[in-house]
Design an enzyme around this catalytic site. Sequence first.
Site, PDB file in Angstrom:
ATOM      1  N   SER A  48      27.146 -56.985  24.852  1.00 41.53           N
ATOM      2  CA  SER A  48      27.452 -55.675  25.420  1.00 41.53           C
ATOM      3  C   SER A  48      27.048 -55.674  27.049  1.00 41.53           C
ATOM      4  O   SER A  48      26.488 -56.377  27.472  1.00 41.53           O
ATOM      5  CB  SER A  48      26.354 -54.729  24.690  1.00 41.53           C
ATOM      6  OG  SER A  48      25.106 -55.207  25.058  1.00 41.53           O
ATOM      7  N   ASP A  81      31.746 -55.828  24.270  1.00 43.52           N
ATOM      8  CA  ASP A  81      31.366 -54.715  23.237  1.00 43.52           C
ATOM      9  C   ASP A  81      31.206 -53.345  24.157  1.00 43.52           C
ATOM     10  O   ASP A  81      30.298 -53.525  24.959  1.00 43.52           O
ATOM     11  CB  ASP A  81      30.278 -55.065  22.270  1.00 43.52           C
ATOM     12  CG  ASP A  81      29.845 -54.042  21.412  1.00 43.52           C
ATOM     13  OD1 ASP A  81      31.195 -53.464  20.843  1.00 43.52           O
ATOM     14  OD2 ASP A  81      28.648 -53.670  21.110  1.00 43.52           O
ATOM     15  N   HIS A 179      25.895 -45.821  15.308  1.00 40.86           N
ATOM     16  CA  HIS A 179      24.976 -46.964  15.805  1.00 40.86           C
ATOM     17  C   HIS A 179      23.610 -46.708  15.418  1.00 40.86           C
ATOM     18  O   HIS A 179      23.057 -45.687  14.959  1.00 40.86           O
ATOM     19  CB  HIS A 179      25.238 -47.224  17.400  1.00 40.86           C
ATOM     20  CG  HIS A 179      26.449 -47.714  17.895  1.00 40.86           C
ATOM     21  ND1 HIS A 179      26.807 -47.098  19.137  1.00 40.86           N
ATOM     22  CD2 HIS A 179      27.097 -48.553  17.412  1.00 40.86           C
ATOM     23  CE1 HIS A 179      28.096 -47.880  18.985  1.00 40.86           C
ATOM     24  NE2 HIS A 179      28.307 -48.649  18.138  1.00 40.86           N
ATOM     25  N   GLY A 180      22.796 -47.788  15.150  1.00 42.70           N
ATOM     26  CA  GLY A 180      21.600 -47.699  14.953  1.00 42.70           C
ATOM     27  C   GLY A 180      21.110 -47.741  13.579  1.00 42.70           C
ATOM     28  O   GLY A 180      21.865 -47.984  12.453  1.00 42.70           O
ATOM     29  N   HIS A 210      32.638 -49.896  13.912  1.00 43.64           N
ATOM     30  CA  HIS A 210      31.248 -50.035  14.546  1.00 43.64           C
ATOM     31  C   HIS A 210      30.363 -49.137  13.604  1.00 43.64           C
ATOM     32  O   HIS A 210      30.600 -48.718  12.624  1.00 43.64           O
ATOM     33  CB  HIS A 210      31.416 -49.217  15.882  1.00 43.64           C
ATOM     34  CG  HIS A 210      32.352 -49.872  16.960  1.00 43.64           C
ATOM     35  ND1 HIS A 210      31.631 -50.423  18.030  1.00 43.64           N
ATOM     36  CD2 HIS A 210      33.723 -50.154  17.090  1.00 43.64           C
ATOM     37  CE1 HIS A 210      32.734 -50.935  18.882  1.00 43.64           C
ATOM     38  NE2 HIS A 210      33.903 -50.844  18.177  1.00 43.64           N
ATOM     39  N   ASN A 254      31.098 -54.831  13.135  1.00 45.10           N
ATOM     40  CA  ASN A 254      30.236 -54.956  14.263  1.00 45.10           C
ATOM     41  C   ASN A 254      28.770 -54.624  13.688  1.00 45.10           C
ATOM     42  O   ASN A 254      28.645 -53.422  13.074  1.00 45.10           O
ATOM     43  CB  ASN A 254      30.401 -53.771  15.212  1.00 45.10           C
ATOM     44  CG  ASN A 254      31.638 -53.911  16.226  1.00 45.10           C
ATOM     45  OD1 ASN A 254      32.547 -54.995  15.774  1.00 45.10           O
ATOM     46  ND2 ASN A 254      31.768 -53.350  17.131  1.00 45.10           N
ATOM     47  N   ARG A 260      18.658 -56.829  14.482  1.00 43.20           N
ATOM     48  CA  ARG A 260      17.341 -56.525  15.190  1.00 43.20           C
ATOM     49  C   ARG A 260      16.151 -56.284  14.243  1.00 43.20           C
ATOM     50  O   ARG A 260      14.955 -56.496  14.559  1.00 43.20           O
ATOM     51  CB  ARG A 260      17.627 -55.121  16.170  1.00 43.20           C
ATOM     52  CG  ARG A 260      18.455 -55.461  17.288  1.00 43.20           C
ATOM     53  CD  ARG A 260      18.750 -53.968  17.812  1.00 43.20           C
ATOM     54  NE  ARG A 260      19.897 -54.212  19.011  1.00 43.20           N
ATOM     55  CZ  ARG A 260      19.862 -53.179  19.951  1.00 43.20           C
ATOM     56  NH1 ARG A 260      19.180 -52.325  20.211  1.00 43.20           N
ATOM     57  NH2 ARG A 260      20.807 -53.389  20.966  1.00 43.20           N
TER      58      ARG A 260
HETATM   59  P1  13P Z   1      25.122 -51.284  14.179  1.00 42.90           P
HETATM   60  O1  13P Z   1      24.259 -50.553  15.014  1.00 42.90           O
HETATM   61  O2  13P Z   1      25.160 -50.569  12.990  1.00 42.90           O
HETATM   62  O3  13P Z   1      24.640 -52.596  14.068  1.00 42.90           O
HETATM   63  O4  13P Z   1      26.438 -51.159  14.993  1.00 42.90           O
HETATM   64  C1  13P Z   1      26.647 -52.000  16.047  1.00 42.90           C
HETATM   65  C2  13P Z   1      27.798 -51.739  16.947  1.00 42.90           C
HETATM   66  O5  13P Z   1      28.912 -50.958  16.478  1.00 42.90           O
HETATM   67  C3  13P Z   1      28.080 -52.665  18.192  1.00 42.90           C
HETATM   68  O6  13P Z   1      29.114 -52.238  18.656  1.00 42.90           O
HETATM   69  O1  G3H Z   2      26.899 -50.576  20.056  1.00 39.36           O
HETATM   70  C1  G3H Z   2      25.897 -50.957  20.680  1.00 39.36           C
HETATM   71  C2  G3H Z   2      25.404 -51.999  20.365  1.00 39.36           C
HETATM   72  O2  G3H Z   2      24.457 -51.977  19.477  1.00 39.36           O
HETATM   73  C3  G3H Z   2      24.618 -52.700  21.542  1.00 39.36           C
HETATM   74  O3  G3H Z   2      23.671 -52.406  21.817  1.00 39.36           O
HETATM   75  O4  G3H Z   2      24.193 -51.463  24.347  1.00 39.36           O
HETATM   76  O5  G3H Z   2      21.799 -51.649  23.339  1.00 39.36           O
HETATM   77  O6  G3H Z   2      23.125 -53.725  23.791  1.00 39.36           O
HETATM   78  P1  G3H Z   2      23.164 -52.517  23.459  1.00 39.36           P
HETATM   79 ZN    ZN Z   3      29.728 -50.167  18.537  1.00 40.13          ZN
END
Ligand code: 13P
Ligand code: G3H
Ligand code: ZN
Length: 319
Positions: A48, A81, A179-180, A210, A254, A260
């Site tokens: 990322s 990413d 995400h998260g 994602h 993804n 984490r």
């Molecule tokens: P998660 O937060 O579900 O692991 O998704 C990661 C992601 O989509 C990174 O692009």
């Molecule tokens: O999509 C987000 C990914 O989990 C990457 O997270 O931007 O904190 O590295 P980050």
């Molecule tokens: Zn993502």
Amino acid sequence: MIVSTAALSRPAYSRFAIGAYNINNLEQILGLFKGSLDAEAPFILQISKGARSYADKRMLEAMIRTAEDIYPDAVFAVHLDHGDENTCYDCIESGFYSSVMIDASHEPFEENVAATRRVVEKAHPKGISVEAELGRRGGVEEHVTVDEGSAFLTNPDQAVEFVKETGCDSLACAIGTSHGAYKFKGRQRLHFEIIEAIKNKIPGTPIVMHGSSSVPEDEVRRINAAGGELDPSARGVEEDDYLAAAKLGVTKINIDTDGRLVWTRVHREYFRDHPKEFDLRPPGKIFVAEYAKFVAHKSEKLGSAGALPEIRRALTIAA
Ligand code: 13P
Ligand code: G3H
Ligand code: ZN
């Protein structure tokens, strides 16, 4: 061996999915290579913007190239990413990336199309493929009616137009995930019907999921038992849904948050159990082993475990 993203998604399409893991440090790189080889799985290593500034993009490239030497049997693609346009151009110029993601999904449709097309025009002459995004992730809130909520999800008809106008190689779609660690509350869920509709409208175009972490309950419980304060209602995508989604054209899945959680659990438990310790290597070593185990397990769930011989054969024939 670093390969094109297409070399992995072509054989996977409609059969299994390739895990795309977000990588920020040395320990994750070692665990990812080891776990993928243990499972005989191809993988996508994704970086990322945040990772590029945390570890320095040059450090990441050097570590990944070294891992490639240490693990010559690994077959993987390197992917940017959630890139903006300038980061995409930097990665395209670098000659290191197999593919880039241009994330202009927050822009109005026409601007998303225009930005994606500009990136495609720069990437394709260099053999780099482009993932683009259409729709708004995690938009369906509990208080929103199903019809209102669907407006945030990727519109399959718009997906046809988007792919045709941009020439992008794969499409990240809003299918109910986010995400998260806190993905679903109330009626929120993974929308298989949208995935299926998109596949039917643009057959052959790999779909990207994602926000695919599963946020295992046991991981959250162990983190909290070791001093963490995660909301125990945290919930993610069922791991058993990965393969079902893959059969409907989801080719890249993804995963960042789950990795984490492994890191947090290992380090919290280690320092809880060894309060006098201050050497970083013992927990680091445990993390590498646990992350490898985690990647091997995900590969089984994605259906990519055991796919390496087939991918290698296809690469030899194509060479
Ligand atoms: P998660 O937060 O579900 O692991 O998704 C990661 C992601 O989509 C990174 O692009
Ligand atoms: O999509 C987000 C990914 O989990 C990457 O997270 O931007 O904190 O590295 P980050
Ligand atoms: Zn993502």
